[in-house]
Design a protein around this motif. Sequence first.
Motif, PDB file in Angstrom:
ATOM      1  N   MET A 215      -2.779   0.690   1.572  1.00 57.55           N
ATOM      2  CA  MET A 215      -2.690   2.074   2.036  1.00 57.55           C
ATOM      3  C   MET A 215      -2.751   3.067   0.886  1.00 57.55           C
ATOM      4  N   ILE A 216      -2.034   2.770  -0.192  1.00 58.14           N
ATOM      5  CA  ILE A 216      -2.030   3.681  -1.340  1.00 58.14           C
ATOM      6  C   ILE A 216      -3.449   3.825  -1.883  1.00 58.14           C
ATOM      7  N   CYS A 217      -4.130   2.683  -2.056  1.00 59.65           N
ATOM      8  CA  CYS A 217      -5.493   2.724  -2.592  1.00 59.65           C
ATOM      9  C   CYS A 217      -6.426   3.443  -1.620  1.00 59.65           C
ATOM     10  N   ALA A 218      -6.234   3.219  -0.312  1.00 56.68           N
ATOM     11  CA  ALA A 218      -7.119   3.855   0.667  1.00 56.68           C
ATOM     12  C   ALA A 218      -7.017   5.373   0.559  1.00 56.68           C
ATOM     13  N   VAL A 219      -5.797   5.883   0.529  1.00 55.76           N
ATOM     14  CA  VAL A 219      -5.638   7.337   0.416  1.00 55.76           C
ATOM     15  C   VAL A 219      -6.240   7.821  -0.900  1.00 55.76           C
ATOM     16  N   GLY A 220      -5.994   7.065  -1.977  1.00 56.74           N
ATOM     17  CA  GLY A 220      -6.558   7.422  -3.278  1.00 56.74           C
ATOM     18  C   GLY A 220      -8.076   7.531  -3.212  1.00 56.74           C
ATOM     19  N   VAL A 221      -8.711   6.528  -2.611  1.00 49.21           N
ATOM     20  CA  VAL A 221     -10.175   6.519  -2.537  1.00 49.21           C
ATOM     21  C   VAL A 221     -10.676   7.703  -1.710  1.00 49.21           C
ATOM     22  N   PHE A 222      -9.991   7.998  -0.585  1.00 53.41           N
ATOM     23  CA  PHE A 222     -10.421   9.148   0.214  1.00 53.41           C
ATOM     24  C   PHE A 222     -10.356  10.439  -0.606  1.00 53.41           C
TER      25      PHE A 222
END
Lengths: 160, 438
Positions: free
Chosen positions: A51-58
């Motif tokens: 989740m952390i990486c997903a938000v970061g990528v967005f």
Amino acid sequence: MPDPIIIRLAKWLAYAGGGLLLVAVAVTLVSVTGRYAFAQPVPGDYELIEMICAVGVFLFLPYTHAVGGNIGADFFTSGLPVHWRRRLDLTHDLVFALIAVLLTWRVGAGFANKYSGGEVSILIGIPIWWAFGFACLSMALLAVVCIWRVVRTIGELRGE
Amino acid sequence: MANLGLGGALFALMMVLIVVRMPIAISMLLCGALGFGLLAGWQPLMAMLADVPYSRVANYELTVIPLFVLMGQFAAHSTIGSSLYQSARAWVGHFRGGLAMATIGGCAAFGAICGSSVATGATMASIAMPEMRRYGYSGALSTGVLAAGGTLGILIPPSIILVIYAILTEQSLAHLFLAAIIPGLIATVGYALAIWVYVRVVPGAGPAVEPAPWRERVRSLGAIGPVAAIFFLVIGGIYFGVFTPTEGAAVGAAATGGLAWAMGGLRKEGVRKAILETAKVTGMIYLILIGAEFYSAFLALSQLPQGLSQWIGGLGWSPYAVLLMIVGIYLLLGCVMDGLAMILVTVPVFLPLVLGLDFGMSPEATAVWFGILVLVVVEVGLITPPIGINVYVINSMAEGVPMRDSFRGIVPFFVSDLVRIALIIAVPTTTTWLAGLS
């Protein structure tokens, strides 16, 4: 000339996304150390990192487009006169803007869905909706970046 | 079978969009979504549009990508590359063409902690180019060697391209990383041989420099230790299941960041630049991945891959003839298309085809072997005209070297690449042996 506000905003979001990646690295280190040294990993570490990486990528997406990072194959068009290349840019950014608006709308619908449905992650029960919210926000900003590029290209075409 | 017609038509439309320089991600998304809507209905497409962007980005396996990109960027904004180059230089600099060979050595070592070719080439260029200039190396050789050496960044693990291939084909990333090591070493030796030949065919292109004293040679090895340690920690850790690939990438990013800080070079400004560059590259990759998700959903519905397999199967060609044809198509496509996009567009079509042929190996071994072949062919695409992005990047950093010279300087390395492709096709064990497959 200072960067336009939209570029500065995209840049700050990119920094924030980078910060989240560093957080994901830190969580991983703690979890791996915990797993081998104390037989106790961070609970739900995979979900958390995902989740952390997903938000970061967005948060990266608007910046990528703001600095022209979404590559195309420019071999066939590099021989065209500047005027025609600008017209192509204009068309691409208009199409891109439409798709970004469409995605904002759909991801927004997904957000509403997750929010009212109260869907949570499997192991540690983090609500999904807030991550969807960031996805929607990034898509919206991506659309704004596309429109900003359209306006800029129109300006360049007028100035010819 | 009407779907095959629609599949072909939309594939053609996508290629047209790519030719007129529509961003690749948007070309794939547009054609994929259009095809999916026509075949499965618009309501399912609306549901897919709501779901896919998040589900594609929030994927634990894919988080390897931003973390490996970050790791490479930490290395690129530090003095690690410079130390590696100095070390290689101390050992081989005094041969004819030795500074170019040192460049290859530096690129190979740097590739062990960096998974991107442009970053590897550009980092090494800022270090090795001034040296080669100072000692009178020709513009053709010095830019050619850097453009070619940069491609070792994606061949030697970690490799972003292999991560994409592994996820796309559901193969083990550990197997693919191990499988790439021997081809990476072959490439390093092959490039050094290419230089050896080049400086004999073109006298004066790469004069020898004064040998370094032995004490300096031994001392210079100090830089290699920590880099080798990170490489074995990350690749070994992933292979032996000590941690997942994502955890390996995170450990690698932390270790590389720490080393970059300790050895000097990576400071506040460097961290900022590393993060922005990571953002730019990661955003580009993920948008393409989102687009590719629509494209592959459409491809599956249209049954285009199966149609192609049946057609090729009906031709009665030998497996190797089909493979050679695919490699040929890749070499041509690589000239005009970005490697990542090429893989995402073609592997879903070609891999089922290759797996349907009998090469005397298990499907797993065949998929890994084919993956390395695709990777090497993508590498070639990075240095062949007319696109050859590595050549452009390096050439833009070399003042006063005409583009024609740079592309001329690439020729020996291109030949070396072709020999390596032939070797990997003829001897699949070069890839499968280390991965323990057969």
